[in-house]
Design a protein around this motif. Sequence first.
Motif, PDB file in Angstrom:
ATOM      1  N   ILE A 162      -5.260  -7.622  -1.030  1.00 32.68           N
ATOM      2  CA  ILE A 162      -4.411  -6.471  -0.731  1.00 32.68           C
ATOM      3  C   ILE A 162      -4.246  -5.654  -2.001  1.00 32.68           C
ATOM      4  O   ILE A 162      -3.888  -6.189  -3.054  1.00 32.68           O
ATOM      5  CB  ILE A 162      -3.025  -6.907  -0.213  1.00 32.68           C
ATOM      6  CG1 ILE A 162      -3.176  -7.734   1.068  1.00 32.68           C
ATOM      7  CG2 ILE A 162      -2.148  -5.692   0.050  1.00 32.68           C
ATOM      8  CD1 ILE A 162      -1.859  -8.259   1.605  1.00 32.68           C
ATOM      9  N   SER A 163      -4.518  -4.348  -1.884  1.00 28.40           N
ATOM     10  CA  SER A 163      -4.416  -3.462  -3.045  1.00 28.40           C
ATOM     11  C   SER A 163      -3.397  -2.368  -2.783  1.00 28.40           C
ATOM     12  O   SER A 163      -3.408  -1.744  -1.718  1.00 28.40           O
ATOM     13  CB  SER A 163      -5.784  -2.822  -3.356  1.00 28.40           C
ATOM     14  OG  SER A 163      -6.766  -3.818  -3.571  1.00 28.40           O
ATOM     15  N   ASP A 164      -2.536  -2.158  -3.747  1.00 24.91           N
ATOM     16  CA  ASP A 164      -1.606  -1.034  -3.699  1.00 24.91           C
ATOM     17  C   ASP A 164      -2.332   0.165  -4.306  1.00 24.91           C
ATOM     18  O   ASP A 164      -2.545   0.226  -5.522  1.00 24.91           O
ATOM     19  CB  ASP A 164      -0.345  -1.362  -4.500  1.00 24.91           C
ATOM     20  CG  ASP A 164       0.664  -0.215  -4.483  1.00 24.91           C
ATOM     21  OD1 ASP A 164       0.365   0.836  -3.892  1.00 24.91           O
ATOM     22  OD2 ASP A 164       1.753  -0.381  -5.063  1.00 24.91           O
ATOM     23  N   LEU A 165      -2.726   1.127  -3.463  1.00 24.14           N
ATOM     24  CA  LEU A 165      -3.535   2.260  -3.906  1.00 24.14           C
ATOM     25  C   LEU A 165      -2.713   3.518  -4.159  1.00 24.14           C
ATOM     26  O   LEU A 165      -3.260   4.618  -4.219  1.00 24.14           O
ATOM     27  CB  LEU A 165      -4.624   2.555  -2.861  1.00 24.14           C
ATOM     28  CG  LEU A 165      -5.606   1.408  -2.577  1.00 24.14           C
ATOM     29  CD1 LEU A 165      -6.625   1.833  -1.538  1.00 24.14           C
ATOM     30  CD2 LEU A 165      -6.290   0.960  -3.861  1.00 24.14           C
ATOM     31  N   SER A 166      -1.403   3.365  -4.307  1.00 26.19           N
ATOM     32  CA  SER A 166      -0.572   4.535  -4.619  1.00 26.19           C
ATOM     33  C   SER A 166      -0.864   5.056  -6.020  1.00 26.19           C
ATOM     34  O   SER A 166      -0.479   6.170  -6.371  1.00 26.19           O
ATOM     35  CB  SER A 166       0.912   4.184  -4.498  1.00 26.19           C
ATOM     36  OG  SER A 166       1.261   3.133  -5.397  1.00 26.19           O
TER      37      SER A 166
ATOM     38  N   VAL B  49      -5.708   7.184 -15.382  1.00 26.91           N
ATOM     39  CA  VAL B  49      -4.793   6.739 -14.337  1.00 26.91           C
ATOM     40  C   VAL B  49      -4.357   7.953 -13.524  1.00 26.91           C
ATOM     41  O   VAL B  49      -3.880   8.952 -14.085  1.00 26.91           O
ATOM     42  CB  VAL B  49      -3.559   6.035 -14.939  1.00 26.91           C
ATOM     43  CG1 VAL B  49      -2.627   5.567 -13.824  1.00 26.91           C
ATOM     44  CG2 VAL B  49      -3.996   4.853 -15.797  1.00 26.91           C
ATOM     45  N   LEU B  50      -4.522   7.861 -12.186  1.00 23.68           N
ATOM     46  CA  LEU B  50      -4.177   8.986 -11.314  1.00 23.68           C
ATOM     47  C   LEU B  50      -3.185   8.551 -10.233  1.00 23.68           C
ATOM     48  O   LEU B  50      -3.356   7.484  -9.629  1.00 23.68           O
ATOM     49  CB  LEU B  50      -5.430   9.534 -10.618  1.00 23.68           C
ATOM     50  CG  LEU B  50      -6.455  10.269 -11.471  1.00 23.68           C
ATOM     51  CD1 LEU B  50      -7.623  10.716 -10.591  1.00 23.68           C
ATOM     52  CD2 LEU B  50      -5.845  11.462 -12.168  1.00 23.68           C
ATOM     53  N   PRO B  51      -2.171   9.365  -9.959  1.00 28.20           N
ATOM     54  CA  PRO B  51      -1.310   9.101  -8.790  1.00 28.20           C
ATOM     55  C   PRO B  51      -2.109   9.344  -7.518  1.00 28.20           C
ATOM     56  O   PRO B  51      -2.965  10.230  -7.468  1.00 28.20           O
ATOM     57  CB  PRO B  51      -0.172  10.113  -8.955  1.00 28.20           C
ATOM     58  CG  PRO B  51      -0.750  11.209  -9.793  1.00 28.20           C
ATOM     59  CD  PRO B  51      -1.738  10.556 -10.710  1.00 28.20           C
ATOM     60  N   ASN B  52      -1.823   8.556  -6.470  1.00 23.36           N
ATOM     61  CA  ASN B  52      -2.625   8.642  -5.247  1.00 23.36           C
ATOM     62  C   ASN B  52      -1.747   8.380  -4.027  1.00 23.36           C
ATOM     63  O   ASN B  52      -2.096   7.589  -3.145  1.00 23.36           O
ATOM     64  CB  ASN B  52      -3.777   7.626  -5.324  1.00 23.36           C
ATOM     65  CG  ASN B  52      -4.782   7.785  -4.206  1.00 23.36           C
ATOM     66  OD1 ASN B  52      -5.123   8.884  -3.793  1.00 23.36           O
ATOM     67  ND2 ASN B  52      -5.266   6.666  -3.686  1.00 23.36           N
ATOM     68  N   SER B  53      -0.596   9.047  -3.983  1.00 12.89           N
ATOM     69  CA  SER B  53       0.367   8.794  -2.909  1.00 12.89           C
ATOM     70  C   SER B  53      -0.181   9.153  -1.534  1.00 12.89           C
ATOM     71  O   SER B  53       0.190   8.555  -0.530  1.00 12.89           O
ATOM     72  CB  SER B  53       1.665   9.567  -3.170  1.00 12.89           C
ATOM     73  OG  SER B  53       1.407  10.956  -3.282  1.00 12.89           O
ATOM     74  N   ASP B  54      -1.095  10.138  -1.476  1.00  6.53           N
ATOM     75  CA  ASP B  54      -1.674  10.524  -0.183  1.00  6.53           C
ATOM     76  C   ASP B  54      -2.913   9.704   0.162  1.00  6.53           C
ATOM     77  O   ASP B  54      -3.538   9.923   1.209  1.00  6.53           O
ATOM     78  CB  ASP B  54      -2.017  12.013  -0.174  1.00  6.53           C
ATOM     79  CG  ASP B  54      -2.857  12.426  -1.387  1.00  6.53           C
ATOM     80  OD1 ASP B  54      -3.324  11.529  -2.126  1.00  6.53           O
ATOM     81  OD2 ASP B  54      -3.029  13.639  -1.606  1.00  6.53           O
ATOM     82  N   LEU B  55      -3.274   8.758  -0.713  1.00  7.66           N
ATOM     83  CA  LEU B  55      -4.394   7.823  -0.500  1.00  7.66           C
ATOM     84  C   LEU B  55      -5.728   8.533  -0.269  1.00  7.66           C
ATOM     85  O   LEU B  55      -6.612   8.014   0.422  1.00  7.66           O
ATOM     86  CB  LEU B  55      -4.092   6.894   0.691  1.00  7.66           C
ATOM     87  CG  LEU B  55      -2.822   6.037   0.581  1.00  7.66           C
ATOM     88  CD1 LEU B  55      -2.669   5.155   1.808  1.00  7.66           C
ATOM     89  CD2 LEU B  55      -2.842   5.190  -0.680  1.00  7.66           C
ATOM     90  N   LYS B  56      -5.898   9.710  -0.861  1.00  5.84           N
ATOM     91  CA  LYS B  56      -7.178  10.416  -0.743  1.00  5.84           C
ATOM     92  C   LYS B  56      -8.282   9.706  -1.524  1.00  5.84           C
ATOM     93  O   LYS B  56      -9.428   9.650  -1.082  1.00  5.84           O
ATOM     94  CB  LYS B  56      -7.038  11.851  -1.258  1.00  5.84           C
ATOM     95  CG  LYS B  56      -6.310  12.799  -0.322  1.00  5.84           C
ATOM     96  CD  LYS B  56      -6.346  14.216  -0.879  1.00  5.84           C
ATOM     97  CE  LYS B  56      -5.714  15.201   0.101  1.00  5.84           C
ATOM     98  NZ  LYS B  56      -5.765  16.588  -0.430  1.00  5.84           N
TER      99      LYS B  56
END
Length: 370
Positions: free
Chosen positions: A213-217, A274-281
């Motif tokens: 399980i990966s947290d991709l945020s 390091v990039l934020p990825n809250s929309d999981l694009k």
Amino acid sequence: MNTKNINPVIICCLVAAIFLSSCSNSEEQSNVAENDNYCIEESLKTKIELDRPKTQFVTEEILLTGIIEPNPDKVIHFVSLVSGIISNTSFSLGDKVTKGQVLAELRSTELSELQSQSKTIISQIKVVEKKLQSLQSMFDDNIASQKDLMEAQSELEVLKAEKERVNTNLSLFSASPKKGVFQIKSPTTGIITDKSITAGMQISAEGEPLFTISDLSEVWVLVNIYATDVENIESGMRVNLQTLSYPDEIFEGEIGIISQVLDVEAKVLKARVVLPNSDLKLKPGMIVDVTALKEHKAEALSIPTSIMVFDNNQNYVVVYKNDCEISIRKVEILTESKGFTFLSDGLNVNEEIISKNHLLIYEQIKNFQD
């Protein structure tokens, strides 16, 4: 012809005619010279826009490549602590799961053993509790010794501790006595990025991970720095990133840690962004084009790259002074960055350039001159 017999009036008229003819020819020649310049038509004038070059610090673009990876600090590889057979799974690769969600069920002989131990310990506790009550009563009547009473109390404490241990194990493995299975629950919220189990599969305790399980945020971009670029790349440098999946979107970041050890297979150094990825694009495994922006201390004139005209392997701009003074000017490029082109020669800071419909004006001037 004898000029003595010519009337002076006639002579004056001839001179005047010649003078007027000369003035007329001169005016016509003057008009032709003025019309040699191309002038913008009124209908086209409203469709153009003007821009001026700007003095900016020179920014050099260095083109690199990279790949999206999950943040390893936010990746959990789930390993079973008990052996058994997977009786059911309720997730697939790529699913989003939440913490505590049941992902699979495991049938194991260890569950039966723990349940049996629990029942045995409960029975033993009841016996010792009665024994302790009896000894307490006898001790109060001075029949039993204090040693016997303390031994019974110690025995009860040991049994209660053992019961707590068994219950903890049952809770740890999410035992479901009604179904007779261990429930494998998600330890965190994230995306299933790897799965290696199916219903009916036999697994062993502390074997291979059952799933990941990966947290991709938040994701990492591992950037490849080639030998020719090592001296130009440093921590803190701004970068723009683009992917084939989102060609019109630019992700901005900066170079973080740069590895000091060469990747043996790829023959490159790895840098981390390091990039934020809250929309999981951004998905793990995506290839990205990375543009590192190296800022120089020198200044130069810059213009939007879009207003240049490339023709015959040369770069030109359309310089505007007034509606009838418009010229094609060759410019020399120093470097390009973020949609701007830095110039080494060809323009002055106070000159105006046609920035909209400039290609149309360029072609009209060329056709006019031909």
